[in-house]
Scaffold this motif. Structure first.
Motif, short mmCIF file in Angstrom:
data_model
loop_
_atom_site.label_atom_id
_atom_site.label_comp_id
_atom_site.label_asym_id
_atom_site.label_seq_id
_atom_site.Cartn_x
_atom_site.Cartn_y
_atom_site.Cartn_z
N ASN A 78 0.83 -1.20 0.00
CA ASN A 78 0.00 0.00 0.00
C ASN A 78 0.87 1.25 0.00
OD1 ASN A 78 -2.55 1.43 0.26
ND2 ASN A 78 -1.77 2.00 2.28
N MET A 79 0.51 2.18 -0.88
CA MET A 79 1.21 3.46 -0.91
C MET A 79 0.41 4.48 -0.13
SD MET A 79 2.86 4.01 -4.67
CE MET A 79 2.63 5.73 -4.62
N ALA A 80 1.04 5.13 0.85
CA ALA A 80 0.33 6.15 1.63
C ALA A 80 -0.04 7.32 0.72
CB ALA A 80 1.24 6.64 2.77
N SER A 83 2.71 9.68 0.12
CA SER A 83 4.01 9.11 -0.27
C SER A 83 4.58 9.67 -1.56
CB SER A 83 3.89 7.59 -0.39
OG SER A 83 3.02 7.27 -1.45
N VAL A 84 3.75 10.34 -2.35
CA VAL A 84 4.19 10.89 -3.64
C VAL A 84 3.79 12.37 -3.71
CG1 VAL A 84 4.20 8.75 -5.00
CG2 VAL A 84 2.05 9.96 -4.64
N PRO A 85 4.46 13.15 -4.56
CA PRO A 85 4.17 14.60 -4.60
C PRO A 85 2.70 14.90 -4.90
CG PRO A 85 6.15 14.09 -5.86
CD PRO A 85 5.57 12.79 -5.45
N ARG A 94 -5.15 -0.69 -9.35
CA ARG A 94 -4.62 -1.79 -10.18
C ARG A 94 -3.15 -2.06 -9.88
NH1 ARG A 94 -6.73 -2.44 -16.06
NH2 ARG A 94 -4.58 -3.07 -16.29
N ARG A 95 -2.39 -0.97 -9.74
CA ARG A 95 -0.95 -1.11 -9.53
C ARG A 95 -0.64 -1.81 -8.19
NH1 ARG A 95 2.46 2.04 -6.88
NH2 ARG A 95 4.67 1.91 -7.42
N SER A 96 -1.33 -1.39 -7.10
CA SER A 96 -1.02 -2.00 -5.81
C SER A 96 -1.53 -3.45 -5.75
CB SER A 96 -1.55 -1.17 -4.64
OG SER A 96 -2.92 -0.98 -4.75
N SER A 131 9.87 6.83 -4.44
CA SER A 131 10.66 7.52 -5.46
C SER A 131 11.30 6.50 -6.40
CB SER A 131 11.71 8.39 -4.77
OG SER A 131 12.40 9.14 -5.72
N ALA A 132 10.48 5.67 -7.01
CA ALA A 132 10.90 4.63 -7.97
C ALA A 132 11.59 3.45 -7.27
CB ALA A 132 11.80 5.18 -9.05
N GLY A 133 11.23 2.26 -7.70
CA GLY A 133 11.84 1.06 -7.13
C GLY A 133 11.15 0.60 -5.85
N THR A 134 9.90 1.01 -5.65
CA THR A 134 9.27 0.67 -4.37
C THR A 134 8.92 -0.81 -4.28
OG1 THR A 134 7.09 1.31 -5.20
CG2 THR A 134 8.30 2.96 -3.96
N ARG A 135 8.66 -1.48 -5.43
CA ARG A 135 8.33 -2.92 -5.32
C ARG A 135 9.56 -3.70 -4.87
NH1 ARG A 135 5.71 -3.75 -10.71
NH2 ARG A 135 5.49 -1.53 -10.45
N CYS A 136 10.75 -3.27 -5.32
CA CYS A 136 11.99 -3.94 -4.89
C CYS A 136 12.24 -3.65 -3.41
CB CYS A 136 13.17 -3.46 -5.73
SG CYS A 136 12.99 -3.85 -7.47
N ALA A 183 13.98 1.50 -20.33
CA ALA A 183 13.56 0.19 -19.81
C ALA A 183 13.87 0.09 -18.32
CB ALA A 183 14.27 -0.93 -20.56
N ASP A 184 13.02 -0.66 -17.63
CA ASP A 184 13.20 -0.88 -16.19
C ASP A 184 12.87 -2.36 -15.92
OD1 ASP A 184 13.54 -0.42 -13.48
OD2 ASP A 184 11.50 0.31 -13.17
N VAL A 185 13.81 -3.06 -15.27
CA VAL A 185 13.62 -4.50 -15.04
C VAL A 185 13.78 -4.80 -13.54
CG1 VAL A 185 14.43 -6.84 -15.63
CG2 VAL A 185 14.57 -5.00 -17.33
O1 CDP Z 1 7.85 1.93 -7.45
P1 CDP Z 1 8.11 0.99 -8.59
O2 CDP Z 1 9.26 1.48 -9.46
O3 CDP Z 1 8.27 -0.41 -8.16
O4 CDP Z 1 6.78 0.99 -9.49
P2 CDP Z 1 6.34 1.92 -10.71
O5 CDP Z 1 4.91 1.58 -10.99
O6 CDP Z 1 7.33 1.82 -11.81
O7 CDP Z 1 6.33 3.38 -10.11
C1 CDP Z 1 7.45 4.21 -10.18
C2 CDP Z 1 7.28 5.38 -9.25
O8 CDP Z 1 6.23 6.21 -9.71
C3 CDP Z 1 6.91 5.06 -7.83
O9 CDP Z 1 7.98 4.58 -7.06
C4 CDP Z 1 6.42 6.40 -7.35
O10 CDP Z 1 7.51 7.22 -7.02
C5 CDP Z 1 5.73 6.94 -8.60
N1 CDP Z 1 4.27 6.80 -8.50
C6 CDP Z 1 3.51 7.95 -8.26
O11 CDP Z 1 4.08 9.05 -8.17
N2 CDP Z 1 2.14 7.85 -8.12
C7 CDP Z 1 1.52 6.66 -8.21
N3 CDP Z 1 0.19 6.57 -8.07
C8 CDP Z 1 2.27 5.50 -8.44
C9 CDP Z 1 3.64 5.60 -8.59
#
Ligand code: CDP
Length: 253
Positions: A78-80, A83-85, A94-96, A131-136, A183-185
């Motif tokens: 879960n993203m608070a 947590s993002v700007p 869908r993403r979570s 700030s990107a990479g949250t799933r890792c 690309a992002d893996v």
């Molecule tokens: O976080 P992760 O890289 O694993 O997943 P992503 O779907 O590629 O999202 C990349 C980044 O986009 C997240 O880490 C957040 O910083 C940002 N994001 C956002 O600003 N708002 C959202 N609703 C979802 C993601």
């Protein structure tokens, strides 16, 4: 996707945040941060901040979701809202749901689920800053929290992404690199055995580039594995110290 106007890496190979192609953002991990949970971990990774809590094994509810031959690992990412700007709308999207599913599947690969028929092992991950990479980051923290809970498992999972920006292969993409890169893996693996438990790809890579990405991400997972182990060792030595202090106090009485 690539954006011609945003330069992500300069002629000297330095990225926007000063890193070289093979450098990770700073990572710190602390195990056992929550009292009520059976296991927990707090992780900072660059500007990402995530908290993981584990409950279980405990009886699975609703009962019809129980598996009579093994436990079910239920991860919830879960993203608070803060947590993002741009405020993120609270609640599952869908993403979570996707990230929770891939985390559950990855963690079921390491937990000895057959030891706990009908049980549920619940793993909650709250992303406090993203700030990107949250799933890792979430998978890395969840593994430490599972180990902290003493859940029987074969080993822990370490996770890191690599990808391509401005035509170059780089490790651990930052926010702008994730947005404007090619690309992002994200990769999750058990470094001790080399078993891959999570692999996704956003964008396009040639086979040669894919091999380079995997080599970089796998190397980073081995470093992260060490940080996870260190966090668990620190937790254990702190508990032992508390125990020794308690024993000393008892002797003094
Ligand atoms: O976080 P992760 O890289 O694993 O997943 P992503 O779907 O590629 O999202 C990349 C980044 O986009 C997240 O880490 C957040 O910083 C940002 N994001 C956002 O600003 N708002 C959202 N609703 C979802 C993601």
């Amino acid at each position: 996707m690539a954006d011609e106007d945003v330069k992500l890496i300069d002629e000297k190979g330095i990225r926007l945040d000063g890193r070289r192609f093979d450098e990770l953002r700073p990572i710190s991990i602390e195990a056992g941060v929550l009292k009520r949970a059976d296991g927990s971990a707090y992780l900072e990774w660059g500007e990402n901040k995530v908290l993981a809590a584990v409950y279980g094994p405990r009886e699975m509810h609703p009962r019809h979701a129980q598996n009579p031959s093994r436990a079910v690992v239920q991860a919830r990412y879960n993203m608070a809202a803060f947590s993002v700007p741009d405020r993120k709308r609270p609640g599952p999207d869908r993403r979570s749901v996707e990230i929770s599913k891939i985390m559950s599947e990855a963690l079921e690969e390491i937990v000895f689920v057959e030891q706990f028929p009908r049980a549920s092992i619940d793993v909650f991950v709250e992303v406090l800053e993203a700030s990107a990479g949250t799933r890792c980051a979430a998978l890395t923290a969840a593994s430490v929290a599972l180990a902290d809970a003493g859940i029987p498992m074969s080993d822990i999972i370490s996770s890191c992404a690599a990808g391509k920006i401005d035509g170059q292969i780089v490790l651990d993409l930052g926010k702008k690199e994730d947005n404007y890169g090619e690309a992002d893996v994200p990769l999750g693996m058990v470094p001790s055995s080399g078993k891959i438990t999570l692999l996704q790809m956003d964008g396009n890579l040639t086979l040669e580039e894919y091999k380079q990405v995997m080599e970089l991400a796998m190397g980073a997972c081995k470093k992260i594995y060490q940080l996870q182990r260190d966090a668990l060792k620190r937790r254990y030595s702190t508990s032992l110290k508390n125990f020794e202090e308690m024993a000393d106090d008892t002797e003094e009485v």
